[in-house]
Design a protein around this motif. Structure first.
Motif, PDB file in Angstrom:
ATOM      1  N   ARG A 170       0.809   5.829  -0.113  1.00 24.49           N
ATOM      2  CA  ARG A 170       0.129   7.124  -0.197  1.00 24.49           C
ATOM      3  C   ARG A 170       1.169   8.232  -0.241  1.00 24.49           C
ATOM      4  O   ARG A 170       2.356   8.008   0.044  1.00 24.49           O
ATOM      5  N   LYS A 176       0.851  -1.190   0.000  1.00 24.38           N
ATOM      6  CA  LYS A 176       0.000   0.000   0.000  1.00 24.38           C
ATOM      7  C   LYS A 176       0.887   1.240   0.000  1.00 24.38           C
ATOM      8  O   LYS A 176       1.983   1.233   0.569  1.00 24.38           O
ATOM      9  N   LEU A 188      -3.295   3.950  -1.910  1.00 21.87           N
ATOM     10  CA  LEU A 188      -3.346   3.164  -3.145  1.00 21.87           C
ATOM     11  C   LEU A 188      -2.947   1.718  -2.853  1.00 21.87           C
ATOM     12  O   LEU A 188      -2.024   1.476  -2.071  1.00 21.87           O
ATOM     13  N   ASP A 189      -3.621   0.774  -3.508  1.00 18.31           N
ATOM     14  CA  ASP A 189      -3.288  -0.647  -3.361  1.00 18.31           C
ATOM     15  C   ASP A 189      -2.526  -1.094  -4.614  1.00 18.31           C
ATOM     16  O   ASP A 189      -3.081  -1.131  -5.709  1.00 18.31           O
ATOM     17  N   LEU A 190      -1.237  -1.409  -4.433  1.00 18.64           N
ATOM     18  CA  LEU A 190      -0.384  -1.799  -5.555  1.00 18.64           C
ATOM     19  C   LEU A 190      -0.138  -3.307  -5.605  1.00 18.64           C
ATOM     20  O   LEU A 190       0.777  -3.769  -6.285  1.00 18.64           O
ATOM     21  N   LEU A 209      -1.600   2.850 -11.630  1.00 19.28           N
ATOM     22  CA  LEU A 209      -1.311   3.433 -10.327  1.00 19.28           C
ATOM     23  C   LEU A 209       0.176   3.732 -10.166  1.00 19.28           C
ATOM     24  O   LEU A 209       0.558   4.740  -9.577  1.00 19.28           O
TER      25      LEU A 209
END
Length: 297
Positions: free
Chosen positions: A249, A247, A270-272, A279
């Motif tokens: 930010r 994750k 954000l979930d990567l 993203l």
């Protein structure tokens, strides 16, 4: 017989020169006073921060530390409270076009594996970002070379505050609670903006800033203010690419010496996990974004 016109010797207006020098000295003195005021705020916040055992900051902690926090729009770079913007992210279209030229994924897979600790996975994510910034296929120019940003390792003097307490002595060791290895600087000293890549073992929380995010802002501000070229800047904007597990930010902040507080903004998380190139492009647009905003007044 030739005649010669008498010319007057150029007059040296001593009073004007002295006034100009006095004005320059006064400006330097005022800049130093402003820098010392900011230093004092950094010191006061650090004194409290070092006593807080939890990796996240509660609302009560923010009040004690005098930290004002608002939201941050990832697509525009604008704080949600309408205050000064300091990074204007590049368009993701431009990032995608550059990545299609550099093709960093050819020799550099996104992630090297799934690890058991959040900080290890975070380091993996940050390693991916650095590879995408610095590596290109064959002889193609990498993404970083097309900008006026530069990456470097975090210097000891930027983090020395973290070593003054035994509790944080091993913060950069193998069992670190969090670590910053890479700092992004502009190639010239015309702007004070600086960014860093943070890997944290404490999971990100939508509702709370982390202890480590605030440490980064304070430590890097402290380092910047030691350099005379930045004394004319009232504001040192620090952007933290904050990562835990997969994750991420953006947290941005600066120490407001006039008001005696730290002003922070945080983006949504954000979930990567799924290696989403859209993203990743968005995060890269922050790493090499345009520096904006009035930092002197």
């Amino acid at each position: 017989m030739p005649t010669y016109k008498k010319t007057e010797s150029p007059r040296v207006v001593t009073g004007d020169l002295v006034d100009a020098q006095d004005q320059k000295t006064q400006t330097m003195d005022l800049n130093l006073i402003a820098a010392k005021r900011t230093w004092n705020v950094v010191r006061d916040i650090l004194r409290i921060l070092v006593t807080l055992p939890d990796p996240h900051l509660t609302d009560e902690d923010l009040k004690r530390l005098n930290i004002k926090c608002t939201g941050l729009d990832l697509s525009t770079g604008k704080p949600t409270d309408g205050s000064e913007m300091f990074i204007r992210p590049l368009s993701t279209t431009r990032i995608h076009e550059a990545l299609q030229r550099t093709k960093p994924w050819v020799d550099n897979p996104l992630y090297s594996g799934r690890w058991s600790s959040p900080i290890s996975n975070a380091t993996d994510v940050l390693g991916c970002l650095i590879r995408y910034l610095h590596h290109g296929e064959a002889d193609r120019l990498d993404l970083m070379s097309e900008t006026d940003w530069n990456t470097r390792h975090m210097e000891y003097s930027e983090g020395e505050q973290l070593f003054r307490s035994g509790k944080f002595r091993n913060i950069y060791g193998h069992h670190a609670e969090w670590a910053v290895e890479t700092v992004l600087d502009k190639m010239d000293d015309s702007t004070p903006h600086v960014s860093c890549l943070l890997a944290d073992n404490a999971l990100l929380s939508d509702d709370q800033l982390s202890n480590a995010e605030i440490w980064c802002i304070l430590a890097i501000t402290n380092r910047r203010l030691r350099l005379p070229e930045y004394h004319s800047h009232r504001i040192i904007p620090v952007t933290v690419i904050s990562t835990s597990d997969r994750k991420l930010r953006i947290v941005q902040g600066y120490v407001d010496g006039r008001e005696g507080c730290l002003r922070a903004r945080k983006s949504p998380i954000l979930d990567l996990e799924n290696e989403d190139i859209q993203l990743i492009a968005l995060v890269l647009s922050w790493c090499i974004g345009e520096t904006v905003g009035d930092t002197k007044n």
